[in-house]
Design a protein around this motif. Structure first.
Motif, PDB file in Angstrom:
ATOM      1  N   SER A 404       7.505  -2.280  15.016  1.00 58.61           N
ATOM      2  CA  SER A 404       6.825  -0.988  14.935  1.00 58.61           C
ATOM      3  C   SER A 404       6.316  -0.804  13.510  1.00 58.61           C
ATOM      4  CB  SER A 404       7.777   0.149  15.311  1.00 58.61           C
ATOM      5  OG  SER A 404       8.172   0.053  16.650  1.00 58.61           O
ATOM      6  N   ILE A 405       5.084  -0.314  13.401  1.00 61.14           N
ATOM      7  CA  ILE A 405       4.442  -0.159  12.088  1.00 61.14           C
ATOM      8  C   ILE A 405       4.057   1.300  11.889  1.00 61.14           C
ATOM      9  CG2 ILE A 405       2.450  -0.791  10.669  1.00 61.14           C
ATOM     10  CD1 ILE A 405       2.490  -3.511  11.973  1.00 61.14           C
ATOM     11  N   ILE A 406       4.444   1.818  10.735  1.00 63.83           N
ATOM     12  CA  ILE A 406       4.012   3.157  10.316  1.00 63.83           C
ATOM     13  C   ILE A 406       2.951   2.990   9.241  1.00 63.83           C
ATOM     14  CG2 ILE A 406       4.731   5.346   9.295  1.00 63.83           C
ATOM     15  CD1 ILE A 406       7.514   4.835  10.314  1.00 63.83           C
ATOM     16  N   TYR A 407       1.807   3.618   9.437  1.00 66.23           N
ATOM     17  CA  TYR A 407       0.726   3.567   8.451  1.00 66.23           C
ATOM     18  C   TYR A 407       0.550   4.978   7.902  1.00 66.23           C
ATOM     19  CZ  TYR A 407      -3.468   1.594   6.275  1.00 66.23           C
ATOM     20  OH  TYR A 407      -4.385   1.113   5.380  1.00 66.23           O
ATOM     21  N   VAL A 408       0.769   5.132   6.599  1.00 62.14           N
ATOM     22  CA  VAL A 408       0.707   6.447   5.958  1.00 62.14           C
ATOM     23  C   VAL A 408      -0.510   6.487   5.042  1.00 62.14           C
ATOM     24  CG1 VAL A 408       1.927   8.122   4.524  1.00 62.14           C
ATOM     25  CG2 VAL A 408       3.225   6.597   6.033  1.00 62.14           C
ATOM     26  N   ARG A 409      -1.301   7.513   5.197  1.00 57.36           N
ATOM     27  CA  ARG A 409      -2.507   7.693   4.378  1.00 57.36           C
ATOM     28  C   ARG A 409      -2.447   9.049   3.691  1.00 57.36           C
ATOM     29  NH1 ARG A 409      -7.726   9.809   5.475  1.00 57.36           N
ATOM     30  NH2 ARG A 409      -9.303   8.953   4.074  1.00 57.36           N
ATOM     31  N   LEU A 410      -2.647   9.052   2.370  1.00 52.79           N
ATOM     32  CA  LEU A 410      -2.663  10.275   1.570  1.00 52.79           C
ATOM     33  C   LEU A 410      -4.115  10.573   1.219  1.00 52.79           C
ATOM     34  CD1 LEU A 410       0.307   9.258  -0.745  1.00 52.79           C
ATOM     35  CD2 LEU A 410       0.419  10.542   1.392  1.00 52.79           C
ATOM     36  N   SER A 411      -4.712  11.547   1.894  1.00 49.03           N
ATOM     37  CA  SER A 411      -6.168  11.728   1.832  1.00 49.03           C
ATOM     38  C   SER A 411      -6.663  12.217   0.484  1.00 49.03           C
ATOM     39  CB  SER A 411      -6.610  12.708   2.936  1.00 49.03           C
ATOM     40  OG  SER A 411      -6.198  12.242   4.193  1.00 49.03           O
TER      41      SER A 411
END
Length: 693
Positions: A404-411
């Protein structure tokens, strides 16, 4: 046994035989049974041992509780399971007239304060035994009235006591005797049995080592064994004896113990003992001195070995520092302290996957078998050296794993460079703590994007990933509230098969995750940002342990499979079919109750006919319209779904075929169109959402 009978654990009509067999077998008794002889009754059930040509055989005797007759039946039994083999004897039998029963009643009357009593020992085929009895009462009246009906009895062999006593050695001619108060011998370290092995001897009749005459002399001198001092010296037939006397009591039994030794030339014994003692002390002192000197010399090396094992595990916080009186050793300790300081600084730059794999390697080495023999160790050295020169610590290559992969983006992290270092440090600190607790691998892709990898069993992997996503979201929200910042973030979670491992060369390598779920996780993070949601997950990641609502559909792989995308809301702490009820208890989540019902038309259309489909579409549109009015902050998700449903309703009213409408429902999904925009800061490029179709 008595308590089990009185409390109804033993049922005389069902389980009594099985119960008694296990008592006999587990406690290794000569016999175990129940004997009822009161109120003109005569009933019994018992297992008994006897001798046949010096072989022990097991019998079952019963005067049945079911067959109310005067006959007792004796069966030969299988010693392994207690089952009957053949009927041996059948004769009239009255329990209350048996000697063991009458003697038990007499002892109960003599010792009313005791619940159980021991009877006098008896001899069976040369072995001394005795029985122990307790009262049993009417089961049906036990709670209100204790009506005495008989006894529970076991027969105990004293052979173990006899064998123990026979092994005792006192000097060269000393011995031990144990006897009853009536002076009949229980056992001893000398011969205490009759010639035919069928009777018991009195203390005064023992011939071995003049013991009988000695006991007579002691009795005549003190007129009774009851008045003996603890230790006495007496002469018998010209030999001096030292006799120690003690009384052993248990319940109603009282046994006398005599320890007899002959007087000897103690000066010679003392001289020999002193010489031997001096030699022993000298040897012991030399041994202790050699151990202390060896420990003093090797202690610095052992200390360093322990610290290097801790360094190998990268557990720098457990390193201990010390000092030594030797200058050379003290210099080594100082160098160790400096090395640990620099390694602590280097560890912060190590990727998390490297730390994780080092821990796994150390665990395998700890569990590996160790060879202690010198020859094996020497022969293995050359092989070990060869492996060190040809094999890398981290092997190259990819292997397939479910992950399982979590992709976190801080805009908006790059819009304020003054707080960039501070905010980034706080976010990575809390995220790193979460990933360590949940045993995940974090990879920082850029200042405003990073991914987290979970790899284990399917259910556990997905659950850990969703838990981590919720904790990261909560942590960033906490930073916004505490620090007054406004970090806008979006998180995507996807699960599935992926190729994982190190790729590159022996000198330059990269830990890669190659798979469709990584691409999907990134797309979901961008889609969440566009829809102004915090966390989106795909179908394979969602489990019943979490509360989520459907928001859209996307294509997820090369086969263009369409899956539903869910917004992750919280952990589910109630039963699966009760989570909607649980949401009603919280005003914050009330807005999603009807949204689920409106979205269901996109997945349940296949079971609806044309009229039912139109009705469901109109109902869903009405629900979404009310939802938009009630929850205006959910505008983006709601209006997109309303526009699609509205277009379907219009097409159906304009006469478009039912099959065409169903096809549109089946193929409905969102595509992300990507464009590139150039920056001149830390990053050369940044992927941004240009358009959502």
């Amino acid at each position: 046994m008595g308590n089990d009978w009185n409390n109804g654990v033993v049922d005389p009509e069902k389980n009594i035989r099985k119960y008694l067999f296990y008592k006999y077998k587990d406690f290794k008794t000569f016999g175990a049974g129940y004997y009822i002889g009161e109120n003109n009754q005569s009933e019994l059930m018992a297992y008994l041992e006897s001798y046949n040509n010096n072989n022990i055989v097991l019998h079952w005797i019963e005067q049945s509780f079911e067959n109310k007759d005067n006959f007792a039946r004796l069966y030969l039994c299988d010693k392994s399971n207690g089952s009957n083999l053949q009927l041996v004897l059948k004769e009239e039998f009255t329990t209350s007239t048996q000697n063991y029963y009458k003697r038990s009643i007499e002892l109960f009357d003599k010792y009313p304060q005791l619940n159980g009593v021991f009877a006098e020992p008896y001899v069976i085929e040369g072995n001394v035994a005795m029985h122990y009895s307790v009262r049993i009462f009417n089961q049906s009246l036990y709670d209100t009235k204790k009506q005495f009906i008989g006894i529970a009895k076991i027969d105990i062999s004293l052979k173990g006591i006899q064998q123990f006593l026979s092994q005792i050695t006192l000097q060269t001619s000393g011995y031990v005797l144990v006897a009853e108060e009536n002076n009949l011998v229980i056992g001893g370290s000398i011969n205490t049995t009759t010639l035919d092995n069928k009777g018991r001897l009195s203390l005064f009749d023992i011939t071995d080592r003049n013991a009988g005459q000695l006991m007579k002399d002691i009795y005549n001198k003190y007129k009774s064994f009851n008045q003996l001092p603890y230790t006495l010296v007496i002469s018998s037939e010209g030999i001096e004896y030292t006799v120690s006397h003690k009384t052993y009591t248990l319940e109603n039994i009282s046994w006398r113990i005599f320890i007899v030794t002959r007087e000897m030339n103690y000066e010679m014994i003392l001289s020999s003992s002193v010489s031997g003692g001096v030699a022993f002390v000298c040897i012991l002192f030399g041994f202790i001195a050699s151990v202390l000197v060896g420990t003093w010399i090797t202690s610095p090396l052992l200390f360093l070995e322990k610290q290097f094992e801790t360094i190998r595990d990268l557990s720098f916080e457990k390193i201990q520092f010390t000092r030594s009186y030797f200058k050379e050793v003290n210099n080594i300790y100082k160098n160790l302290e400096e090395m640990v300081y620099w390694l602590q600084e280097f560890k912060t730059f190590l990727p998390e996957n490297v730390v994780t794999q080092l821990s796994e390697i150390n665990e395998r080495q700890t569990l590996a078998p160790k060879f202690d023999t010198l020859s094996i160790a020497e022969s293995a050295m050359s092989v070990l050296e060869e492996e060190r020169t040809t094999t890398a610590l981290f092997k190259l290559g990819l292997h397939i794993k479910y992950c399982s992969i979590i992709y976190v983006r801080l805009s908006n992290l790059l819009t304020d460079f003054e707080d960039l270092v501070n905010l980034f440090g706080k976010i990575i600190a809390v995220t790193g703590t979460i990933t360590k607790i949940l045993q995940a691998d974090i990879q920082i892709l850029s200042v405003d994007e990073f991914q987290i990898l979970f790899s284990s069993s399917h259910q556990l992997t997905s659950s850990k990933a969703l838990t981590a996503a919720l904790r990261i979201s909560k942590s960033i929200d906490g930073l916004n509230e505490a620090g007054g910042s406004n970090i806008i973030y979006s998180i995507g979670v996807s699960s599935g098969q992926a190729h994982i491992g190190h790729i590159g060369t022996q000198h330059i390598r990269f830990f890669g995750v190659i798979g469709e779920n990584r691409i999907i996780a990134r797309k979901l993070s961008y889609l969440a940002g566009f829809l102004q949601l915090k966390i989106l997950v795909d179908e394979p990641s969602l489990t019943s342990e979490f509360v989520a609502r459907p928001v859209d559909k996307i294509k997820v792989n090369k086969n263009e499979e369409i899956q539903t995308v869910y917004e992750l809301i919280k952990e589910n702490n109630v039963e699966v079919d009760e989570w909607m009820y649980e949401l009603e208890e919280h005003k914050l989540n009330q807005k999603f109750k009807y949204f689920q019902e409106a979205f269901d038309v996109l997945t349940s259309y296949e079971v609806l006919d044309e009229n039912e489909l139109l009705s469901r579409l109109e109902k869903s549109y009405s629900i979404l319209k009310d939802h938009l009015h009630t929850v205006p902050e959910d505008r983006l998700v709601t209006t997109r779904l309303m526009d699609f449903i509205s277009s379907l309703i219009e097409r159906m009213e304009e006469g478009e075929s039912f099959e065409s409408i169903r096809k549109r429902l089946a193929e409905h999904h969102s595509d992300l169109s990507i464009s590139w925009k150039t920056f001149t800061n830390f990053l050369d490029t940044e992927m941004v959402v240009q358009e959502l179709k």
